[in-house]
Scaffold this active site. Structure first.
Site, PDB file in Angstrom:
ATOM      1  N   ASP A 183       0.783  -1.220   0.018  1.00  0.00           N
ATOM      2  CA  ASP A 183      -0.174   0.016  -0.040  1.00  0.00           C
ATOM      3  C   ASP A 183       0.960   1.397  -0.008  1.00  0.00           C
ATOM      4  O   ASP A 183       1.755   1.743   0.859  1.00  0.00           O
ATOM      5  CB  ASP A 183      -1.023  -0.181   1.306  1.00  0.00           C
ATOM      6  CG  ASP A 183      -1.756   1.323   1.379  1.00  0.00           C
ATOM      7  OD1 ASP A 183      -1.870   1.971   0.234  1.00  0.00           O
ATOM      8  OD2 ASP A 183      -2.023   1.529   2.591  1.00  0.00           O
ATOM      9  N   ASN A 196      -0.164   4.527  -0.200  1.00  0.00           N
ATOM     10  CA  ASN A 196      -0.714   5.600   0.190  1.00  0.00           C
ATOM     11  C   ASN A 196      -1.504   5.679   1.400  1.00  0.00           C
ATOM     12  O   ASN A 196      -2.279   6.595   1.674  1.00  0.00           O
ATOM     13  CB  ASN A 196      -1.669   6.240  -0.830  1.00  0.00           C
ATOM     14  CG  ASN A 196      -2.873   5.394  -1.178  1.00  0.00           C
ATOM     15  OD1 ASN A 196      -3.032   4.197  -0.662  1.00  0.00           O
ATOM     16  ND2 ASN A 196      -3.966   5.751  -1.900  1.00  0.00           N
ATOM     17  N   ASP A 229      -3.887   3.982   2.648  1.00  0.00           N
ATOM     18  CA  ASP A 229      -5.281   3.626   2.654  1.00  0.00           C
ATOM     19  C   ASP A 229      -5.726   2.215   3.053  1.00  0.00           C
ATOM     20  O   ASP A 229      -7.009   1.918   3.371  1.00  0.00           O
ATOM     21  CB  ASP A 229      -6.274   4.290   1.742  1.00  0.00           C
ATOM     22  CG  ASP A 229      -5.952   3.320   0.239  1.00  0.00           C
ATOM     23  OD1 ASP A 229      -5.198   2.340   0.717  1.00  0.00           O
ATOM     24  OD2 ASP A 229      -6.498   3.259  -0.780  1.00  0.00           O
ATOM     25  N   ASP A 278      -1.775  -1.244  -4.057  1.00  0.00           N
ATOM     26  CA  ASP A 278      -2.031  -0.785  -5.296  1.00  0.00           C
ATOM     27  C   ASP A 278      -0.990  -0.761  -6.316  1.00  0.00           C
ATOM     28  O   ASP A 278       0.278  -1.154  -5.790  1.00  0.00           O
ATOM     29  CB  ASP A 278      -2.325   0.891  -4.678  1.00  0.00           C
ATOM     30  CG  ASP A 278      -1.399   1.478  -3.726  1.00  0.00           C
ATOM     31  OD1 ASP A 278      -0.237   1.480  -3.977  1.00  0.00           O
ATOM     32  OD2 ASP A 278      -1.827   2.061  -2.536  1.00  0.00           O
ATOM     33  N   HIS A 313      -4.148 -17.388  -4.625  1.00  0.00           N
ATOM     34  CA  HIS A 313      -5.161 -16.625  -4.054  1.00  0.00           C
ATOM     35  C   HIS A 313      -6.402 -17.216  -3.730  1.00  0.00           C
ATOM     36  O   HIS A 313      -7.225 -16.829  -2.980  1.00  0.00           O
ATOM     37  CB  HIS A 313      -5.274 -15.334  -4.797  1.00  0.00           C
ATOM     38  CG  HIS A 313      -6.314 -15.715  -5.894  1.00  0.00           C
ATOM     39  ND1 HIS A 313      -5.604 -16.060  -7.149  1.00  0.00           N
ATOM     40  CD2 HIS A 313      -7.645 -15.464  -6.275  1.00  0.00           C
ATOM     41  CE1 HIS A 313      -6.768 -16.390  -7.812  1.00  0.00           C
ATOM     42  NE2 HIS A 313      -7.868 -15.756  -7.418  1.00  0.00           N
ATOM     43  N   ASP A 314      -6.459 -18.450  -4.244  1.00  0.00           N
ATOM     44  CA  ASP A 314      -7.680 -19.236  -3.870  1.00  0.00           C
ATOM     45  C   ASP A 314      -7.304 -20.506  -2.869  1.00  0.00           C
ATOM     46  O   ASP A 314      -8.339 -21.144  -2.729  1.00  0.00           O
ATOM     47  CB  ASP A 314      -8.397 -19.928  -5.091  1.00  0.00           C
ATOM     48  CG  ASP A 314      -8.889 -18.935  -6.074  1.00  0.00           C
ATOM     49  OD1 ASP A 314      -9.294 -17.803  -5.513  1.00  0.00           O
ATOM     50  OD2 ASP A 314      -8.902 -19.081  -7.343  1.00  0.00           O
TER      51      ASP A 314
HETATM   52  C1  GLC Z   1     -11.266 -17.805 -10.259  1.00  0.00           C
HETATM   53  C2  GLC Z   1     -10.739 -17.043  -9.413  1.00  0.00           C
HETATM   54  C3  GLC Z   1     -11.597 -16.843  -7.912  1.00  0.00           C
HETATM   55  C4  GLC Z   1     -12.785 -16.249  -8.347  1.00  0.00           C
HETATM   56  C5  GLC Z   1     -13.510 -17.079  -9.192  1.00  0.00           C
HETATM   57  C6  GLC Z   1     -14.503 -16.349  -9.791  1.00  0.00           C
HETATM   58  O1  GLC Z   1     -11.646 -19.481  -9.779  1.00  0.00           O
HETATM   59  O2  GLC Z   1      -9.443 -17.465  -9.080  1.00  0.00           O
HETATM   60  O3  GLC Z   1     -10.639 -16.026  -6.967  1.00  0.00           O
HETATM   61  O4  GLC Z   1     -13.696 -16.237  -7.078  1.00  0.00           O
HETATM   62  O5  GLC Z   1     -12.714 -17.544 -10.428  1.00  0.00           O
HETATM   63  O6  GLC Z   1     -14.331 -15.322 -10.576  1.00  0.00           O
HETATM   64 CA    CA Z   2      -3.463   2.116  -1.124  1.00  0.00          CA
END
Ligand code: GLC
Ligand code: CA
Length: 554
Positions: free
Chosen positions: A21, A23, A25, A29, A328-329
């Site tokens: 981040d 800035n 918040d 970004d 990220h999933d």
């Molecule tokens: C993919 C993404 C996931 C998202 C899903 C719907 O699996 O990696 O994060 O929730 O698609 O777009």
């Molecule tokens: Ca930011």
């Protein structure tokens, strides 16, 4: 095989909201990403994939796009994005964006227009059905829980959403919609993007005609997979997309592909396939249950090895998989694939090397290079992710106590990977000077980039060495293009394989705490990678320390 510019690259995934981040918040970004490009360059990263930073209400953290031509102000401006592309180029790095075109946001102009005039042009951008009292068009369950059908506001119709209700599915059967998608892709490629990671793409083809399937839970609904299994003809869309977009730019495309049929692999990632590559999810889907996360099975070291080898055998030399430990999933790989209580720097490095040396393109998810671990959630109120919240409810409905339901969700929650990147031992892990949008993992005082950069034995420096090895001109050809041959598959808690090209490499990991002995089939000529300061070898007998990993040249 025709050589491509991306074959020998190392990729890195950024989840912009949690990266850095600039800035104060509390939200990561694009200027923050720019300021960390040298960090990535120093590690050896070539390709950077950004999870979505388009304009979005962030119902699914940006995977719900309300304008494909705009950057969400929380992430920065279009000028910031252009600067990022330019700054990456200066460092011979490449930027990929996320292509989320199975669905858009319900706040997208197309959807708004469809509500105003469901029988008009934009109505046909979505899957709309006439509403019938007390009856749904089909009994499919959305990935995030509940029916896939929702009332289309202000009309007598319902629309389809295989994900969240704020993510209406786009109607790929409509050529006008497809044209809009390709136009957008090319617009971005013209800006100098190197390509895309392609989200949820396997969902764009629906089985026609729509019908019900046997319910698989008390809710009377069925997994969406039942319908997808029956869908035929996705190749026509994917081939058209490739020809109208990526191909003309020699762009890199990596698909989020599940459940492809073995005979389809050459079409997907073979020479002139729909995509340059696709992710290997075999390890992440292991132990899955139709009942929900609470019922999923824990993966063992032997399972992990078998999953990796199964994928490698399936793909062979048809093309290149993209290998991941996490994204990220998913929960953090070190917390998931290492036995409980055994998560420490040596074992993290072992897991890293076993995965990194597989044939394919290595993708590192932000913080993985530090050995970031799962979060310990003390209450469901600390969880933000919509899919975790749904799975919590599923576990409660199945009769689990709130404490056990929380435990089940904590194991798999997508928020494990979404906590802010741990840059230093300063407040909020140095991620923000404000208050972070999601709680920082309290272990940041132990696990952070600043301290690892200084420590030659850190997980970070091990990743740096692995990347350097992959790029070493002497071994590159073998590591990138060499074949993979599993060895000693019958051994318990051992994962080993050859990489054979103009050189012969043996990758071997002792996937347990106890020592383990193996007899090398040929003399060792060079030790290319070792997560311990020493190696116990007498003649050809190698005694491996607990969680020792070695890359040897034979
Ligand atoms: C993919 C993404 C996931 C998202 C899903 C719907 O699996 O990696 O994060 O929730 O698609 O777009
Ligand atoms: Ca930011």
């Amino acid at each position: 095989m025709k050589k491509k510019w991306w074959h020998d690259k190392v990729a890195y995934q950024i989840y912009p909201k949690s990266f850095y981040d600039s800035n104060g918040d509390g939200i990561g970004d694009i200027p923050g990403i720019i300021s960390k490009l040298d960090y990535l360059h120093d590690l050896g990263v070539d390709i950077v994939w950004l999870s979505p930073c388009y304009q979005s209400p962030l119902a699914d953290q940006g995977y719900d796009i309300s304008d494909y031509y705009k950057i969400d102000p929380r992430f920065g401006t279009m000028e910031d994005m252009e600067r990022l592309i330019a700054e990456a180029k200066k460092r011979e790095m490449y930027i990929l964006m996320d292509l989320v075109v199975n669905h858009c946001s319900d706040e997208h102009e197309w959807f708004q227009k469809a509500c105003q005039d469901p029988d008009g042009k934009y109505g046909n951008f979505f899957y709309l059905k006439d509403k019938k009292e007390g009856e749904l068009p089909t009994n499919w369950r959305s990935y995030f829980g509940g029916s896939v059908w929702e009332d289309l506001p202000g009309t007598e119709k319902q629309y389809l959403h295989v994900f969240h209700k704020k993510q209406p599915d786009l109607n790929w059967e409509n050529p006008e919609l497809r044209k809009e998608v390709y136009k957008n892709i090319n617009w971005w490629l013209d800006k100098g993007l190197a390509g895309f990671r392609i989200d949820a793409i396997i969902n764009i083809k629906k089985a026609n005609p729509f019908r019900n399937y046997a319910p698989d839970r008390e809710d009377g609904l069925c997994s969406i997979m039942e319908m997808l299994k029956e869908a035929r003809g996705i190749g026509e869309f994917l081939g058209e997309m490739r020809d109208c977009t990526f191909k003309k730019y020699d762009a890199f495309s990596v698909g989020e592909v599940f459940n492809e049929k073995p005979e389809e692999i050459p079409d997907f990632i073979g020479e002139d396939g729909y995509f340059s590559s696709m992710f290997d999810f075999n390890e992440t889907i292991f132990g899955g249950s139709g009942k929900g996360w609470y019922d999923c099975k824990q993966i063992t070291p032997d399972d992990y090895r078998n999953c990796c080898f199964e994928s490698q055998r399936k793909i062979g030399e048809i093309g290149f998989l993209s290998n991941i430990i996490e994204n990220h999933d998913e929960p953090r790989g070190v917390s998931r694939y290492l036995p409980e209580g055994d998560c420490f720097p040596e074992s993290k490095k072992m897991l890293a090397a076993l995965n990194f040396m597989l044939r394919g393109i290595p993708f590192i998810y932000q913080g993985q290079e530090l050995g970031m671990e799962n979060m310990s959630f003390s209450s469901i109120d600390e969880v933000d992710d919509i899919s975790s919240l749904d799975e919590y409810q599923v576990a409660l409905d199945a009769g689990l106590s709130p404490a056990l339901a929380l435990k089940a969700v904590a194991r798999f929650s997508r928020d494990n990977a979404r906590t802010p990147m741990q840059w230093s031992d300063e407040a909020n892990a140095g991620f923000t000077t404000g208050s972070p949008w999601l709680k920082v993992n309290p272990n940041y005082t132990e696990i952070n980039a600043a301290s690892q950069l200084e420590d030659p034995d850190s997980v970070w420096n091990f990743y740096k060495k692995m990347i350097a090895l992959r790029k070493n001109p002497v071994y590159k050809e073998t590591i990138v293009y060499g074949t993979l041959e599993p060895v000693w598959e019958e051994r318990h808690n051992l994962m080993a394989y050859y990489r054979k090209g103009d050189r012969t490499l043996l990758v071997i990991g002792n996937y347990q705490r106890d020592e383990q002995e193996v007899t090398l089939p040929a003399p060792c000529r060079n030790i290319l990678l070792n997560n311990y300061p020493d190696i116990l070898m007498e003649n050809s007998v190698l005694k491996l320390h607990g969680y020792q990993v070695l890359v040897l040249e034979l």
